[in-house]
Design a protein around this motif. Structure first.
Motif, PDB file in Angstrom:
ATOM      1  N   UNK A  25       0.701  -1.016  -0.333  1.00  0.00           N
ATOM      2  CA  UNK A  25      -0.021  -0.397   0.212  1.00  0.00           C
ATOM      3  C   UNK A  25       1.092   1.404  -0.458  1.00  0.00           C
ATOM      4  N   UNK A  26       1.794   1.270   0.828  1.00  0.00           N
ATOM      5  CA  UNK A  26       2.856   3.151   1.135  1.00  0.00           C
ATOM      6  C   UNK A  26       3.914   2.589  -0.106  1.00  0.00           C
ATOM      7  N   UNK A  27       4.361   1.274  -0.274  1.00  0.00           N
ATOM      8  CA  UNK A  27       5.000   0.637  -0.878  1.00  0.00           C
ATOM      9  C   UNK A  27       6.671   1.642   0.094  1.00  0.00           C
ATOM     10  N   UNK A  28       6.563   1.586   0.870  1.00  0.00           N
ATOM     11  CA  UNK A  28       7.416   2.536   1.718  1.00  0.00           C
ATOM     12  C   UNK A  28       8.104   1.018   2.450  1.00  0.00           C
ATOM     13  N   UNK A  29       9.448   0.977   2.337  1.00  0.00           N
ATOM     14  CA  UNK A  29       9.643  -0.345   3.238  1.00  0.00           C
ATOM     15  C   UNK A  29      11.098  -0.703   4.268  1.00  0.00           C
ATOM     16  N   UNK A  46       8.653  -4.431   7.994  1.00  0.00           N
ATOM     17  CA  UNK A  46       7.667  -3.033   8.174  1.00  0.00           C
ATOM     18  C   UNK A  46       6.414  -4.847   7.647  1.00  0.00           C
ATOM     19  N   UNK A  47       4.856  -4.790   7.702  1.00  0.00           N
ATOM     20  CA  UNK A  47       4.114  -5.332   7.085  1.00  0.00           C
ATOM     21  C   UNK A  47       3.124  -4.613   7.395  1.00  0.00           C
ATOM     22  N   UNK A  48       2.182  -4.508   6.385  1.00  0.00           N
ATOM     23  CA  UNK A  48       1.196  -3.824   5.940  1.00  0.00           C
ATOM     24  C   UNK A  48      -0.519  -4.569   6.074  1.00  0.00           C
ATOM     25  N   UNK A  49      -1.379  -4.322   5.842  1.00  0.00           N
ATOM     26  CA  UNK A  49      -2.919  -4.758   6.026  1.00  0.00           C
ATOM     27  C   UNK A  49      -3.203  -3.974   5.306  1.00  0.00           C
ATOM     28  N   UNK A  50      -4.407  -4.040   4.867  1.00  0.00           N
ATOM     29  CA  UNK A  50      -5.169  -3.755   4.085  1.00  0.00           C
ATOM     30  C   UNK A  50      -5.731  -3.454   5.122  1.00  0.00           C
ATOM     31  N   UNK A  51      -6.332  -3.185   6.802  1.00  0.00           N
ATOM     32  CA  UNK A  51      -6.737  -2.946   7.726  1.00  0.00           C
ATOM     33  C   UNK A  51      -5.597  -1.998   8.290  1.00  0.00           C
ATOM     34  N   UNK A  52      -5.582  -0.390   7.693  1.00  0.00           N
ATOM     35  CA  UNK A  52      -3.805   0.271   7.937  1.00  0.00           C
ATOM     36  C   UNK A  52      -3.972  -0.071   9.664  1.00  0.00           C
ATOM     37  N   UNK A  55      -1.083  -3.000  10.546  1.00  0.00           N
ATOM     38  CA  UNK A  55       0.153  -3.577  10.366  1.00  0.00           C
ATOM     39  C   UNK A  55       0.989  -3.824  11.256  1.00  0.00           C
ATOM     40  N   UNK A  56       2.316  -3.720  11.235  1.00  0.00           N
ATOM     41  CA  UNK A  56       3.800  -3.431  11.669  1.00  0.00           C
ATOM     42  C   UNK A  56       4.133  -2.686  11.755  1.00  0.00           C
ATOM     43  N   UNK A  57       5.186  -2.526  12.050  1.00  0.00           N
ATOM     44  CA  UNK A  57       6.103  -1.317  12.441  1.00  0.00           C
ATOM     45  C   UNK A  57       7.659  -2.859  12.199  1.00  0.00           C
ATOM     46  N   UNK A  91       6.522   7.350  16.655  1.00  0.00           N
ATOM     47  CA  UNK A  91       6.272   7.766  18.074  1.00  0.00           C
ATOM     48  C   UNK A  91       6.119   6.175  18.623  1.00  0.00           C
ATOM     49  N   UNK A  92       4.920   5.020  18.184  1.00  0.00           N
ATOM     50  CA  UNK A  92       4.924   4.671  19.099  1.00  0.00           C
ATOM     51  C   UNK A  92       6.081   3.827  18.996  1.00  0.00           C
ATOM     52  N   UNK A  93       6.664   3.897  18.086  1.00  0.00           N
ATOM     53  CA  UNK A  93       7.945   2.350  18.084  1.00  0.00           C
ATOM     54  C   UNK A  93       8.926   3.254  18.927  1.00  0.00           C
TER      55      UNK A  93
END
Length: 136
Positions: A25-29, A46-52, A55-57, A91-93
């Protein structure tokens, strides 16, 4: 920044796992590699998910790998991503890293086409709240 052998190993681990990131989705690996208190390097992407929101950073993925592998504390962490600007933890990370690292632990943030930024956790997360504030 001249990379030490440890930093080179962390960089290579972060880049290897970044190549396996799931970011349709972001194409930001993003890749993260941790040197843990047991002397091992643990990596996560990072592991994205259609339900944003679910996902995991990369950083908590690496922390989970560290814990699963038997490490308990972060001694150094290297984060890589695309571009020229340093890819700093969100921030969360930063708060997740705080749970497992001392404030003087260095966090290397690297947009791989630019120069890495080296900061202590305290510089990235000033006046932070940590586990020592909670009753034991």
């Amino acid at each position: 920044m001249t990379k030490t052998p440890t930093d080179q190993a962390l960089f290579e681990a972060a880049e290897a796992v970044r190549a396996r990131a799931y970011a349709p989705y972001s194409r930001f690996t993003v890749g993260a590699a941790i040197l843990a208190d047991d002397g091992n390097i643990y990596a996560g992407c990072n592991v994205e998910n259609a339900a944003y929101p679910v996902g995991n950073c990369a950083e908590p993925s690496a922390i989970a790998a560290m814990l699963a592998g038997g490490g308990k504390r972060i001694k150094r962490i290297y984060v890589t991503g695309p571009g020229t600007m340093p890819v700093t933890p969100c921030g969360g990370c930063r708060q997740r890293i705080r749970e497992f690292a001392d404030l003087d632990v260095e966090v290397i943030s690297h947009g791989v086409e630019g120069e890495p930024l080296v900061c202590t956790l305290e510089q990235l997360l000033p006046h932070s709240f940590g586990p020592e504030y909670l009753p034991k």
